[in-house]
Motif scaffolding. Structure first.
Motif, PDB file in Angstrom:
ATOM      1  N   THR A  22       0.830  -1.203   0.000  1.00 16.55           N
ATOM      2  CA  THR A  22       0.000   0.000   0.000  1.00 16.55           C
ATOM      3  C   THR A  22       0.860   1.247   0.000  1.00 16.55           C
ATOM      4  O   THR A  22       0.591   2.211  -0.738  1.00 16.55           O
ATOM      5  CB  THR A  22      -0.935   0.002   1.227  1.00 16.55           C
ATOM      6  N   LEU A  60      -8.655   1.755   0.433  1.00 13.73           N
ATOM      7  CA  LEU A  60      -8.248   1.030  -0.773  1.00 13.73           C
ATOM      8  C   LEU A  60      -8.990   1.508  -2.010  1.00 13.73           C
ATOM      9  O   LEU A  60      -8.505   1.324  -3.132  1.00 13.73           O
ATOM     10  CB  LEU A  60      -8.441  -0.471  -0.567  1.00 13.73           C
ATOM     11  N   LEU A 120      -2.845  -5.905  -4.630  1.00 15.53           N
ATOM     12  CA  LEU A 120      -1.971  -4.748  -4.441  1.00 15.53           C
ATOM     13  C   LEU A 120      -0.747  -4.834  -5.351  1.00 15.53           C
ATOM     14  O   LEU A 120      -0.303  -3.818  -5.901  1.00 15.53           O
ATOM     15  CB  LEU A 120      -1.556  -4.641  -2.976  1.00 15.53           C
ATOM     16  N   ILE A 310      -2.422  -1.226   6.771  1.00 16.17           N
ATOM     17  CA  ILE A 310      -2.802  -0.521   5.547  1.00 16.17           C
ATOM     18  C   ILE A 310      -3.079   0.948   5.851  1.00 16.17           C
ATOM     19  O   ILE A 310      -2.675   1.849   5.102  1.00 16.17           O
ATOM     20  CB  ILE A 310      -4.028  -1.199   4.906  1.00 16.17           C
TER      21      ILE A 310
END
Length: 520
Positions: A22, A60, A120, A310
């Protein structure tokens, strides 16, 4: 500096789990140089942390992965509880939950950690960056201008910053010399693994418990033929946990599930897990920082470890990108620790409590693991030095929202009349300024032009507006109850930076970012 040093003036990330990936994406989409390495020779295929919470789905979405995660996982999996072999109930703790205009994700998504990492990596590859597998950072030296990291094969890498995302046994953390305070409870342990079990329904999360407080759980992992197996371990004669094995999993399953004819097969992950609660006293030493499990490790309940990591990366990414580009004052990176260290401490308290509640829940026939659903994460950083003092007259109801809070979503229309959500607007990697009302539109436009590299600006509901709050959801979400103009400045990580009516305050805030010094 010797000739064997490879120059890389960007950011070196050690560890390619959800946190490191991330962070790499957040840096890459802002144009920062990134190199990401991982000690493992190849990606794993272990379910591990298996849930993304609603706030993480918001994060996200900004990163560009949520749609893919929703397609790969599932948001609806009832819990089926059994007690001493008898079916007790089926429940869905989120059955009544509904999305709202300001919070589009009413529930999390069940998805294996390896699948999250795969998504990812695919997103990172869209920026032309790949993980360097089998490459471990073993040490480093730093000076005022950067970090020289040592790779396991002897390569020396020069970077502007080093971020340790290399897990609970982080070599970067150990080399930093920071404390890792907490406890490991050797008396509380669990075996976890991924197995197949033909003949068991994959439409529910099976939870078999017994009156002695023990039990076994099988959770079907979407997109696979596997179940995640969780249970207390078998013990040896001395009371110590036996190493996990397919044979021991089968014995535990037979003892508690009492379902004849079911054979567990094809194990792809077998692990013994102990209750471990630890966190660092610092997340930054000079040009070296920590994120995710390298900085804090949690009990397994609630899936808070992956989610917290994250969100660490999301907080750090924009700050590190500005620092790397020379656009941030020297104190901006200090706000990473200032904001995330209290969150880590809070989360450790929550996850420890959740684990205790799970252990208690299994003893009562009328309760289940769903009783341990965690509270929302990522509610904000009101204590932060980045949270500008709220101007009382900025909105009609300033108690609704304060600087540091999460920025709500809302459906709007763009200048062409097409639907657009505020979260889509905020996906731009810069600060976002919303001008509710046209009275200061000229000043807002000037701000956008003068700070183009740092700011995007939108007039809402004014003449020739960029956005129309056609249903009033944005005004309600941001507490704007009057017709007077109001300015809302949103950080790149979608938290409120400033609420005001004065464009000069916005200009001063942006200038402060470029010259930032932390609180004393």
């Amino acid at each position: 500096m010797t000739d064997d040093v490879v120059r890389n003036e960007g950011v070196l990330i050690a560890g390619a789990g959800p946190t490191g990936l991330t962070l790499a994406i957040e840096l890459a989409r802002r144009g920062a140089g990134v190199r990401i390495v991982d000690a493992a020779p190849a990606p794993h295929r272990e379910s591990r942390g298996k849930g993304l919470q609603p706030r993480t789905l918001e994060v996200l979405e900004d990163v560009g992965v949520t749609g893919r995660a929703l397609a790969a996982g599932t948001t609806r999996l009832p819990f089926r509880k059994y007690f001493d072999g008898a079916h007790v109930n089926d429940t869905d703790p989120f059955a009544e939950a509904r999305p709202t205009p300001d919070a589009p994700y009413e529930r999390g998504v069940l998805i294996g950690q390896w699948q999250v990492e795969r998504l990812l990596r695919e997103r990172l590859a869209e920026f032309g960056i790949a993980v360097e597998a089998g490459t471990e950072v073993t040490g480093f030296e730093q000076d005022e201008d950067g970090v020289t990291a040592v790779i396991a094969d002897g390569e020396r890498v020069r970077a502007g910053y080093l971020v340790g995302c290399d897990g609970g046994r982080s070599r970067v953390r150990k080399a930093m010399g920071v404390r890792f305070d907490g406890t490991t409870d050797e008396t509380q342990s669990m075996v976890v693994g991924d197995v197949e079990a033909e003949g068991i329904s994959r439409d529910v999360w099976h939870q078999w418990f017994a009156s002695d407080g023990s039990g076994v759980m099988l959770c079907p992992m979407p997109g696979t033929n596997s179940f995640q197996f969780q249970a207390g371990p078998e013990l040896d004669a001395g009371g110590d946990p036996l190493p996990p094995s397919l044979e021991s999993f089968q014995r535990i399953f037979d003892r508690y599930a009492q379902v004849p004819g079911i054979t567990l097969t094809d194990p792809t992950w077998l692990s013994l897990w102990r209750v471990n609660v630890r966190m660092v006293d610092r997340m930054r030493v000079g040009r070296v920082l920590l994120a995710g499990d390298a900085a804090h490790i949690h009990p397994i309940a609630g899936g808070l470890g992956m989610n917290t990591g994250i969100q660490d990366a999301y907080n750090l990414g924009w700050k590190l990108a500005l620092a790397t580009a020379g656009q941030a004052g020297p104190g901006l990176l200090d706000t990473y620790e200032e904001e995330r260290l209290p969150v880590a401490a809070w989360t450790l308290g929550i996850s420890t409590d959740l684990y205790a509640r799970v252990r208690e829940a299994v003893k009562e026939p009328g309760t289940g693991v769903e009783a341990a659903a965690p509270p929302p994460m990522g509610t904000g950083y009101r204590w932060s030095s980045l949270a500008a003092t709220a101007t009382p007259a900025a909105t009609g109801d300033p108690a609704v929202l304060r600087p540091g809070d999460r920025a709500p979503d809302a459906p709007c229309l763009d200048a062409s009349g097409n639907p657009v959500r505020l979260f889509e607007v905020y996906a731009d990697p810069r600060f976002t300024l919303l001008d509710f009302g046209a009275e200061v539109a000229g000043a807002v436009g000037k701000l956008g032009a003068e700070h183009d590299d740092l700011l995007q600006a939108f007039t809402v509901d004014g003449g020739g507006s960029d956005l129309r709050d056609h249903e009033g959801h944005a005004r309600r979400a941001y507490g704007i109850r009057t017709s007077a103009p109001a300015l809302v400045l949103v950080r790149p990580d979608n938290h409120i930076a400033l609420l005001t009516r004065d464009p000069v305050e916005v200009a001063d805030y942006l200038t402060r970012i470029t010259t930032f010094t932390p609180k004393e």
